[in-house]
Design an enzyme around this catalytic site. Structure first.
Site, mmCIF file in Angstrom:
data_model
loop_
_atom_site.group_PDB
_atom_site.id
_atom_site.type_symbol
_atom_site.label_atom_id
_atom_site.label_comp_id
_atom_site.label_asym_id
_atom_site.label_seq_id
_atom_site.Cartn_x
_atom_site.Cartn_y
_atom_site.Cartn_z
ATOM 1 N N ASP A 244 33.378 23.050 112.401
ATOM 2 C CA ASP A 244 32.653 21.774 112.319
ATOM 3 C C ASP A 244 32.620 21.118 113.697
ATOM 4 O O ASP A 244 32.667 21.824 114.700
ATOM 5 C CB ASP A 244 33.293 20.883 111.245
ATOM 6 C CG ASP A 244 32.312 19.870 110.667
ATOM 7 O OD1 ASP A 244 31.441 19.386 111.407
ATOM 8 O OD2 ASP A 244 32.416 19.549 109.473
ATOM 9 N N HIS A 267 30.019 22.407 115.701
ATOM 10 C CA HIS A 267 28.847 21.545 115.557
ATOM 11 C C HIS A 267 28.693 20.551 116.703
ATOM 12 O O HIS A 267 28.068 19.508 116.551
ATOM 13 C CB HIS A 267 28.887 20.804 114.214
ATOM 14 C CG HIS A 267 28.763 21.723 113.032
ATOM 15 N ND1 HIS A 267 28.811 21.283 111.736
ATOM 16 C CD2 HIS A 267 28.593 23.058 112.955
ATOM 17 C CE1 HIS A 267 28.682 22.322 110.906
ATOM 18 N NE2 HIS A 267 28.558 23.405 111.634
#
Ligand SMILES: *[C@@H]1O[C@H](CO)[C@@H](O)[C@H](O)[C@H]1NC(C)=O
Length: 422
Positions: A244, A267
């Site tokens: 993430d 991310h």
């Protein structure tokens, strides 16, 4: 002058010299570990270090001793030896402490329970909570292994809800630092957290340096560093490869400096998301410099939900190297995560202003390399793009989208950007 006076003057001189050298000069002699209250080896508090026995009690005893202050009136050090593995169940290192400062030297491995059934009492939402401590330092080249593997495969609905009176855990974060003033975390490696690896909350004056944070690309919600309600944070010389956000900068934060961090997979470095379900949130003065995004979804990202209020302002991304990264530059003022329901066009927004991207270069994995999607009406103001060169993998097809950006300044930008404002 009599002889006696000469002698006494001479002796006084020596005495002054001695006092001066202990006070200012030579270091304190090394002391034996027994009755040395400033150096606390977890083995002296009953830790087994075999990776099987529960060493939580031993660590908590060492913590209690450290927190109560040492005889020397200096900061105690809790020592976690190299070559051993210490199993810790969810626990809390709780202040406030009498000691002026506390240091952990982590050279061994600190591991979480492997099976979900072995996790209990995660009220703090995390595996290890440090809270209400002033002057906390963690150093050493050891490992925190959150053993998240068992958690990742379970979807949230299988884990929730559970009875109020049972003490089982929701998928926890690994380390949380709550209400810490003056924190330094430098050296340890962080592996496979069930959720975010390092979370800062209500903390100030924080230095995170020389960290390696790793979890598989497809592990859910495994942010590297997540920051909320905190200020004066410095993150430097880290490598973060997770499933993430590399670094997530959430509401209530200001003055964040990120320098020389390598991100990806993951991310990207995200400001947000902010304003979920009408929340009022603010982020300002975030400076990201000399960073690299590699095999990352998103690079330098700002995301806010419609319906929220507050602001994002004073954000700089400078000297950013990009490779194999989808959407290297992205602002999304109408962020919507499809799994959640509040994706409506609303009259209020979190305002976004004074955002600069400078010297951002490399290869975008998606053809859409620059995406500035600001909400109709308010939009984003004073957005600066300067010296941007983002080509797509297959050559020249990269393009930009821009909606509702006011007071834009675009200099030397490839792909070229033209904005539609409504
Ligand atoms: C500590 O963890 C690292 C990384 O998982 C591993 O390579 C090493 O063998 C472990 N050491 C011990 C003593 O368990």
């Amino acid at each position: 002058m009599t002889m006696a006076r000469h002698v006494s003057g001479f002796l006084a001189g020596i005495m002054i010299l001695c006092v001066a050298s202990t006070a200012f000069g030579s270091p304190r002699p090394l002391r034996s570990n027994e009755d040395d209250t400033s150096f606390l080896n977890v083995f002296d508090y009953g830790a087994k270090g075999d990776g099987q026995s529960d060493d939580s009690g031993a660590f908590l005893k060492a913590w209690e001793a450290a927190c109560n202050g040492d005889k020397a009136g200096q900061g105690p050090t809790i020592f976690v030896p190299y070559g051993k593995s210490f199993l810790l169940r969810p626990l809390q290192f709780q202040g406030p402490c009498k000691s002026e400062s506390i240091q952990f030297q982590i050279w061994g491995n600190i591991t979480a329970p492997a099976k979900i059934e072995e996790w209990h009492n995660c009220e703090s939402g995390s595996w290890i909570l440090f809270s209400e401590i002033t002057n906390l330092k963690l150093t050493g080249k050891g490992y925190f292994d959150g053993r998240g593997q068992a958690w990742w495969s379970k979807d949230e609905s299988q884990l929730l809800p559970h009875d109020d009176d049972d003490d089982s855990c929701d998928r926890p974060k690994a380390l949380t630092f709550l209400k810490i003033v003056n924190l330094e975390l430098s050296g340890p490696t962080h592996l496979n957290s069930p959720r975010a690896h390092i979370r800062l909350e209500d903390s100030t004056s924080v230095k995170l340096t020389d960290l390696l944070i790793q979890a598989p690309e497809d592990s859910p919600n495994t942010d590297g560093i997540a920051i909320g309600a905190s200020s004066h944070i410095e993150i430097r010389d880290c490598t973060i490869e997770t499933g993430d956000d590399c670094i997530a900068i959430k509401g209530g934060t200001s003055n964040i400096e990120v320098t020389n961090v390598k991100c990806g997979p993951g991310h990207g470095i995200s400001v947000g998301s902010l304003g979920y379900e009408g929340a009022h949130e603010t982020v300002e003065e975030v400076y990201v410099r000399n960073c690299e995004f590699k095999s990352s979804d998103n690079g330098a990202r700002i995301k806010t939900w419609e319906g929220g209020s507050g602001y994002v302002r004073g954000i700089l991304f400078e000297n950013i190297k990009v490779s194999d990264t989808k959407r290297p530059i992205i602002i999304d003022q109408s962020y919507c995560d499809d799994q959640k329901s509040s994706c409506k066009v609303a009259s209020s927004v979190v305002t976004i202003s004074d955002v600069t991207y400078r010297h951002v270069r490399g290869i975008s994995k998606s053809d859409l390399a620059i995406d500035l999607s600001c909400a109709a009406g308010t939009g984003c103001t004073n957005i600066v793009l300067d010296d941007i060169d983002l080509s797509s993998e297959d050559g020249e097809k990269s393009y930009a989208e821009c909606k509702n950006v006011f007071q834009a300044s675009f200099t030397s930008v490839n792909p070229p950007v033209s904005c539609q404002n409504s």
